[in-house]
Design a protein around this motif. Sequence first.
Motif, PDB file in Angstrom:
ATOM      1  N   VAL A  19      -8.916   3.357   6.613  1.00 44.95           N
ATOM      2  CA  VAL A  19      -7.852   3.988   5.826  1.00 44.95           C
ATOM      3  C   VAL A  19      -7.517   5.321   6.469  1.00 44.95           C
ATOM      4  O   VAL A  19      -8.346   6.225   6.533  1.00 44.95           O
ATOM      5  CB  VAL A  19      -8.275   4.208   4.357  1.00 44.95           C
ATOM      6  N   TRP A 187      -0.212  -2.420  -0.510  1.00 42.83           N
ATOM      7  CA  TRP A 187      -1.481  -2.421   0.196  1.00 42.83           C
ATOM      8  C   TRP A 187      -1.470  -1.413   1.349  1.00 42.83           C
ATOM      9  O   TRP A 187      -2.366  -0.595   1.491  1.00 42.83           O
ATOM     10  CB  TRP A 187      -1.810  -3.817   0.743  1.00 42.83           C
ATOM     11  N   LEU A 188      -0.346  -1.469   2.113  1.00 45.74           N
ATOM     12  CA  LEU A 188      -0.277  -0.652   3.322  1.00 45.74           C
ATOM     13  C   LEU A 188      -0.455   0.827   2.992  1.00 45.74           C
ATOM     14  O   LEU A 188      -1.069   1.573   3.745  1.00 45.74           O
ATOM     15  CB  LEU A 188       1.066  -0.901   4.022  1.00 45.74           C
ATOM     16  N   TYR A 189       0.087   1.255   1.862  1.00 47.95           N
ATOM     17  CA  TYR A 189       0.007   2.675   1.507  1.00 47.95           C
ATOM     18  C   TYR A 189      -0.959   2.933   0.356  1.00 47.95           C
ATOM     19  O   TYR A 189      -0.816   3.918  -0.356  1.00 47.95           O
ATOM     20  CB  TYR A 189       1.408   3.228   1.248  1.00 47.95           C
ATOM     21  N   SER A 190      -1.906   2.025   0.189  1.00 50.85           N
ATOM     22  CA  SER A 190      -2.987   2.214  -0.783  1.00 50.85           C
ATOM     23  C   SER A 190      -2.461   2.537  -2.179  1.00 50.85           C
ATOM     24  O   SER A 190      -2.914   3.470  -2.819  1.00 50.85           O
ATOM     25  CB  SER A 190      -3.927   3.352  -0.342  1.00 50.85           C
ATOM     26  N   ASP A 226      -3.942  -7.445   3.053  1.00 54.33           N
ATOM     27  CA  ASP A 226      -5.347  -7.055   3.077  1.00 54.33           C
ATOM     28  C   ASP A 226      -6.165  -7.949   4.005  1.00 54.33           C
ATOM     29  O   ASP A 226      -6.968  -7.484   4.811  1.00 54.33           O
ATOM     30  CB  ASP A 226      -5.880  -7.120   1.642  1.00 54.33           C
ATOM     31  N   GLN A 234      -4.974   0.745   6.935  1.00 54.68           N
ATOM     32  CA  GLN A 234      -4.247   1.063   5.717  1.00 54.68           C
ATOM     33  C   GLN A 234      -3.992   2.565   5.763  1.00 54.68           C
ATOM     34  O   GLN A 234      -4.726   3.287   6.441  1.00 54.68           O
ATOM     35  CB  GLN A 234      -5.189   0.742   4.550  1.00 54.68           C
ATOM     36  N   CYS A 236      -3.235   6.271   3.519  1.00 54.61           N
ATOM     37  CA  CYS A 236      -3.143   6.871   2.192  1.00 54.61           C
ATOM     38  C   CYS A 236      -2.469   8.222   2.304  1.00 54.61           C
ATOM     39  O   CYS A 236      -2.503   8.875   3.351  1.00 54.61           O
ATOM     40  CB  CYS A 236      -4.513   6.956   1.539  1.00 54.61           C
TER      41      CYS A 236
END
Lengths: 626, 342
Positions: A19, A187-190, A226, A234, A236
């Motif tokens: 992440v 998902w990609l940006y949490s 995921d 990923q 954040c």
Amino acid sequence: MNSKIAEDQSVTEKKNKEVKSVNTITVRFAGDSGDGMQLTGDQFTDTTAMMGNDFATLPDYPAEIRAPIGTLPGVSSFQIQFSDSIIFTPGDAADVLVAMNPAALKVNIPNVKKDGLIIVNESVFTEQNLRKASWQNNPLLDDTLKDFNVLKVKLSELTKNALKDHPLKLTEVERCKNFFALGIMFWLYSRTFDYTIDWIQRKFAKRPEIVNANIAAVKAGYNFADITEIFPSQYCVKQTRLEPGIYRKIMGNQATAIGFIAAARKAQKTLFYGTYPITPASTVLHELAKHKNYDVKTFQAEDEIAAMGATIGAAFAGEIALTGTSGPGLCLKSEALNLAVMAELPVVVVNVQRSGPSTGMPTKTEQADLLQAMYGRNGESPLVVLAPKTPSDCFQMAFEAVRIAVKFMVPVIFLSDGYIGNGSEPWKLPDVDQLPEIKVNHPLQPNADDQYQPYKRDPQTLARPWARPGTPGLEHRIGGLAKADLTGNVSYDPENNQKMINLRAEKVERVAQDIPELEVFGPEKGKVLVIGWGGTFGAIYQAVNQMQAEGKSVARAHLNYINPFPRNLGEVLKRYETVLIPELNMGQLLNLIRFKFPKVNSEGLHKVQGQPFKVYEIQEKIEAFL
Amino acid sequence: MSSTFKDLDLSYTKDDFTSNQEVRWCPGCGDYAILATVQRTLAKNAIPRENYVFISGIGCSSRFPYYMNTYGFHTIHGRAPTIATGLRCVNPDLSIWVITGDGDGLSIGGNHLVHCMRRNMNLNILLVNNQIYGLTKGQYSPTSRHGQITNSSPMGAIDYPINALCIAIASEATFIARTLDGDPKHMSMVLQRAMDHKGVSFVEIYQNCIIFNDKAFQPVTGRDSRDDRMIYLEDGKPLVFGKHKDKAIRLNRLKPEVVDLQDAGDGESLLIHHEDHPDPSYPYLLTQMTYPEMPVPFGIFRAIQRPTYDEMLNDQVVKSKAAKGEGDLKKLIYGTSTWTVK
């Protein structure tokens, strides 16, 4: 890929992907007008808001409701920038573009950063669709996209697979693919998908099969991202350190409507909104029409003129009276608006500006109605002009518009624009109890011996008294013909006419005593002051703040009030070698400032492309003066 | 105020409705009679003077509000119905009168007139029709005769005229009447009925412009012709006219025709006037009785009941409050989802 992932999402084996923390991200969703891109963008925005990031959005859609499917004019886009710090623009270019079809890709390539990520729905890159979007060759197969990271995802097929056990028609399944794409982005940006799932459950409560399918699509997209190896990591974006308080997401037109209701409540008045539907102002009407229990009456008139007339009638009656429109509508209203100037009645005219002239580009933004607002009426006809600077500022300025209108008995034009009207951002909610009361005084007794004089003014504000029809003993007549001072009777007396025109102008000037002084951010004097009005605030803010952080001598200021100007404006301007005025027009505020302060070295930055300023465009111009 | 006591007992005379402004219509203008009749009619009613509002557009007749000692608003060309609409929407208690003319109401403001009537806005609209533009000095109007010679039509107007009452019917006005400046008694009766009607009341008043279109209505309403060329409509009665009350109207298929009462037998074939006829084609048929082919009807063409716009508008506010509760500003500002930053 198969539908198992959606069904078994609770037992998904978690691969511990890295992440990465990033400060600011710009995402752009683009698809056909029927693909639900505005909705997808809204959902991504809502979740981002709830997760505590600052953000700004740019819905960018065509005027056609459903242009032919798959064609370039039919592309609808939604851009959001979100960050761990305070931001005011939707981002110059996207870090990630989600392109639902070949047309969306074609239109939006210029809006993506070099080396940015482009996620395309590979399923629909058929020969036929490529042709509709005027692609000679399939851009996924040649080097068209060599400057970008391209991720080909068979969105349509994956969605179909994920929903194969759901009792939906094929067309309904097809419509869920935007939720699959949204799941990927979550998902990609949490981001959590919980808020969207709540929303789906509320929105489609009456159709459980749609609820289930949409939820399954979101989760399938999330899990797809995921589990598969398509994304190495990923990202954040940490929570923004916003000022403490309670926040909500707000769109400009919504904030405008709420601001008006708040003002009417604080004036202990009912609210009348007479209007004729016009893009991009109609959502003010939609919002107000929902709130009749706040003593709101909305009137959808037969045309713009009738909307203005009815608003004047409601103001004559003594209520809070507003109308809303966009540029071409303001043209139609101008004769009646001039009646309100002459009759000195408090009306507020909302103009959510759009690209002109004539019908122009109805869904695209511009700021080119400033001189129309200032001067677009016959005769000497000054009125108050003010402008909100961000979506949430619409609340504050709508409240101000009403306050000034009733205090000074003067029409007020509220110059919003399509960019802030449709854009959204977090809004730190005001303390309702701290909102000021708006004092309204309707006379009940004659004001001159046993006579009522409708034009006997308040010595301070020069406002005339606001006697309501129905009040015994105050019967009087007003109208558009030149009026005698005090009595308001028809008068052709030359000296009187001069006096009344002077008085009305002086009254508008005195509003300057009742509004805040201009505030400067940055050096108090020096090379460059960048000054803006309306929706350019965000781009100017970001441009100047970044340059200040780099140690450059540049200041910024913003005009929420344009007529009259803040009383210290001239004094501020003369402290800088250059005053730069970026505007989405060909130099309208620039003209006003050059006219009023001819000794100030003022320069313009103009753009009329239907799009807001990019931060770098302003920075490049500033550099030229440093 | 010296008039306070008088206001309380609500007994008025014409003078109570006369403002201190000098009336500036041309000597002999039909508007004088209309003004006096309106003032006399209002004086007969126990409605507080402050509850009357007169709203006009532009034109000779639109100077009217200045001469009424009531609330008044002399607005802009053609827009009086819109201003009256806004006023009515927020104030259910006033008696609101729109004064317009054939140019103001049927030309520049035609759109507003139509929509105001279709909404059944509770207003009294007086359309003073003199078939000419007076204030702008003698150009043809939308009701001028085809071929009429005026300053702007020296070879004759090539516009076909519009029939004001047809517009009212097509717009589904709930009260439609015609009267004339030369018969104050009839005018007063019509005005009183218009005032008593809940909903939009549309009254066309034939008015003589002595300067630019003198005697335009003379062939119908003139002393020598009126008995044979005017029919006064009476609810529930046949359309009898003529110096000796010896003529009436009957329907020949869809066409009204004149019959001698003598030939009408027991009268069963005669057209009987019903103001509340549910079908708008009945009053429409009456509007088609025009000079010179037919006698011209005066009186109340249509009077039906239907909920008014303002009533329904207020009703929605009441219903919304009942369903959602009195608006709470905090709730509105907070919306459905918020988050807290600490």
